[in-house]
Design an enzyme around this catalytic site. Structure first.
Site, PDB file in Angstrom:
ATOM      1  N   ASP A 229      16.462 -18.691  38.577  1.00 43.84           N
ATOM      2  CA  ASP A 229      15.271 -19.230  39.202  1.00 43.84           C
ATOM      3  C   ASP A 229      14.041 -18.903  38.353  1.00 43.84           C
ATOM      4  OD1 ASP A 229      13.949 -20.243  41.796  1.00 43.84           O
ATOM      5  OD2 ASP A 229      12.923 -18.332  41.466  1.00 43.84           O
ATOM      6  N   HIS A 233       9.136 -18.553  33.793  1.00 41.82           N
ATOM      7  CA  HIS A 233       8.156 -17.491  34.039  1.00 41.82           C
ATOM      8  C   HIS A 233       8.646 -16.123  33.592  1.00 41.82           C
ATOM      9  CE1 HIS A 233       5.513 -20.231  36.231  1.00 41.82           C
ATOM     10  NE2 HIS A 233       6.649 -20.826  36.509  1.00 41.82           N
ATOM     11  N   GLU A 255      16.238 -22.442  35.084  1.00 40.02           N
ATOM     12  CA  GLU A 255      15.298 -23.422  35.594  1.00 40.02           C
ATOM     13  C   GLU A 255      14.028 -23.383  34.764  1.00 40.02           C
ATOM     14  OE1 GLU A 255      12.547 -23.047  38.230  1.00 40.02           O
ATOM     15  OE2 GLU A 255      12.656 -25.028  39.121  1.00 40.02           O
TER      16      GLU A 255
END
Ligand code: LM2
Ligand code: CA
Length: 490
Positions: A229, A233, A255
């Site tokens: 996920d 980031h 992702e």
């Protein structure tokens, strides 16, 4: 690249602290079994060419297990992406929205979908049915600031943002305590807060160990891989460090929503990356009916086919950017069937719960525990069972190794193509179509897998003849698909 305003790209972790020595991280309830080497079943590596996974979004563990046995295994699905299994926030006041699950509180396997033993039994049952389990792993962050800023979480753990007793403390979180605001700056995207979620210092050794411990615990239970996920980031070198320490050779897909600052290519050293450009192109083109434009579709330039995870929609785009979803009916199935027939990427089939309000959680009991899912209940959409979708799962595997052959299109909304001697498919978003097609299939009578399947040697759908020259005469109705492959030659 386009700058996306969507809020959920993920990234960066660094935290420091408590290591694997924390038994807390692995569940404390009496039904929990500690991870032991003897429980290791060897995880599979990357899916083989032709493999298909279903994303059983928000399905409880018992229900996934049953679906593996009843449908997914028998119909050739190779894997399932399950929603996050770790302890999460519980937002009763907000009606238990689905996105609670993306705010981890601890790595105890105790969520709205079931506890550790439910999870473990699901993995074993699915593996038995030949279906791998891929866990949606939330590594970038812990909880956010919202209506509920403190515990208890779904396993009963107390917490506050930046403080998760026995797991992480304040120093384990990134120095930047503000939301990402400059989306052109990779450092900010990776080291500030996504949606004000407490951003882990994934460059820090203690944080890495804790995350590796969580993932290895899942591998111990038989999990075969991970969707990472919010990978965008997390600095790619941090993910690489974490993944390189995993046991076995798990399949990893990350992702990464491509934008001007970050390319999915930065992540391909660690695993596959999600190809959002493919999704937009496929979904948008099928919606507009101009299927001929799909000739040679190959997604984002940054990814090769074997580096790309592809999908028509996912749980975020179906809410935020709903180009095509189950709500579109037949055209949606045309898009999914095309993705499965066409040899690009590792395909993922969405399986949703029905919703009007994009915030709504799945059907649940009054305590927030998700109700059992099954395909007879219209609250659960079961896109994965639609015949043109399910039938093309085996098509993809039979066709593996053959490229696209015999392409035909009408310049507009009708296309057909083969996969050498192994398969041939027609996709129609125009008027009813009747014509002869040149295929490379061997002569014979075939069962159309988009309309039926072979049961006890008989086709429950339409049958078609291929003559000695490979010619097929077929009628394909508007908004439908025809799929023939050598596995269903009668
Ligand atoms: C993802 N991929 O990178 C998931 O696919 C996506 O579904 C997640 O967002 C996101 N990253 C973070 O893991 C979802 C949901 C958000 C929700 C977060 C956290 O789309 O709306 O944010 O989960 O639960 C919610 C509120 C948001 C608030 C945040 C923190 O909607 O307004 O931000 O919680 O409290 C202040
Ligand atoms: Ca981060």
């Amino acid at each position: 690249m386009k700058h996306r305003t969507i809020l959920w790209p993920v990234s960066g972790l660094l935290a420091a602290t408590v290591l694997a020595a924390t038994p807390l991280a692995y569940g404390t309830s009496s039904t929990d079994t500690p991870p032991t080497a003897s429980s290791v079943s060897s995880p599979s590596t990357a899916p083989t060419e032709g493999a298909v996974m279903a994303h059983m979004f928000q399905w409880p563990w018992d229900s996934v297990a049953r679906e593996c046995t009843d449908f997914l295994g028998p119909n050739g699905y190779d894997g399932v992406q399950v929603s996050p299994p770790q302890e999460h926030v519980v937002l009763q006041g907000e009606g238990f929205p689905w996105w609670q699950d993306y705010q981890p509180v601890s790595y105890q396997l105790d969520s709205r979908r079931g506890d550790r033993s439910d999870f473990s039994e699901m993995v074993a049952t699915c593996n038995e049915a030949g279906v791998d389990i891929y866990v949606d792993a939330v590594l970038n962050h812990m909880t956010g600031s919202g209506s509920v800023e403190s515990g208890p979480g779904s396993a009963g753990s107390e917490f506050e943002k930046y403080s998760y007793p026995g797991i992480y403390e304040n120093s384990d979180f990134s120095e930047c305590r503000a939301d990402i605001s400059n989306w052109d700056d990779p450092d900010e995207i990776r080291n500030c807060e996504l949606l004000s979620l407490a951003d882990l210092r994934t460059g820090e050794e203690g944080v890495r160990s804790t995350l590796t411990g969580y993932l290895n615990d899942l591998i111990d239970l038989g999990v075969a891989g991970f969707r990472i996920d919010a990978a965008k980031h997390v600095p790619p070198q941090d993910l690489e460090a974490i993944v390189s320490r995993l046991d076995g050779d798990p399949y990893v897909f990350q992702e990464v929503i491509e934008d001007s600052a970050i390319s999915p290519a930065e992540y391909t050293g660690t695993g596959e990356a999600t190809d959002f450009a493919y999704s937009e192109e496929l979904s948008g083109t099928v919606r507009d009916g101009s299927l001929a434009q799909l000739k040679g579709i190959n997604g984002t330039e940054a990814l090769n086919s074997d580096q790309a995870t592809v999908f028509v929609d996912n749980h975020d785009t179906q809410r935020n950017d709903p180009t095509l979803t189950y709500k579109d009916g037949d055209p949606y199935n045309v898009a999914t069937a095309f993705m499965l027939a066409h040899p690009y990427g590792t395909p993922k089939v969405m399986s949703s719960f029905d919703f009007e309000d994009p915030e709504s959680g799945p059907p649940a009991a009054s305590n927030g525990m998700t109700s059992p899912a099954n395909c007879e209940d219209e609250d659960w959409v079961c896109e994965h069972r639609q015949q043109p979708v399910a039938g093309m799962v085996e098509f993809r595997s039979v066709a593996a190794g053959s490229g696209v052959t015999d392409w035909w299109d009408n310049g507009n909304d009708q296309v057909a193509f083969g996969r050498g001697e192994n398969g041939f498919a027609v996709f129609n978003r125009g008027a009813d179509l009747s014509r002869t097609f040149q295929t490379s299939l061997p002569e014979g009578t075939y069962c159309d897998v988009a309309s039926g399947s072979v049961v006890d040697g008989r086709c429950t759908g339409e049958t078609y003849e291929i003559d000695t020259g490979g010619v097929l005469s077929a009628s394909v109705a508007s908004d439908s698909v025809l799929g023939l492959h050598v596995g269903t030659r009668l």
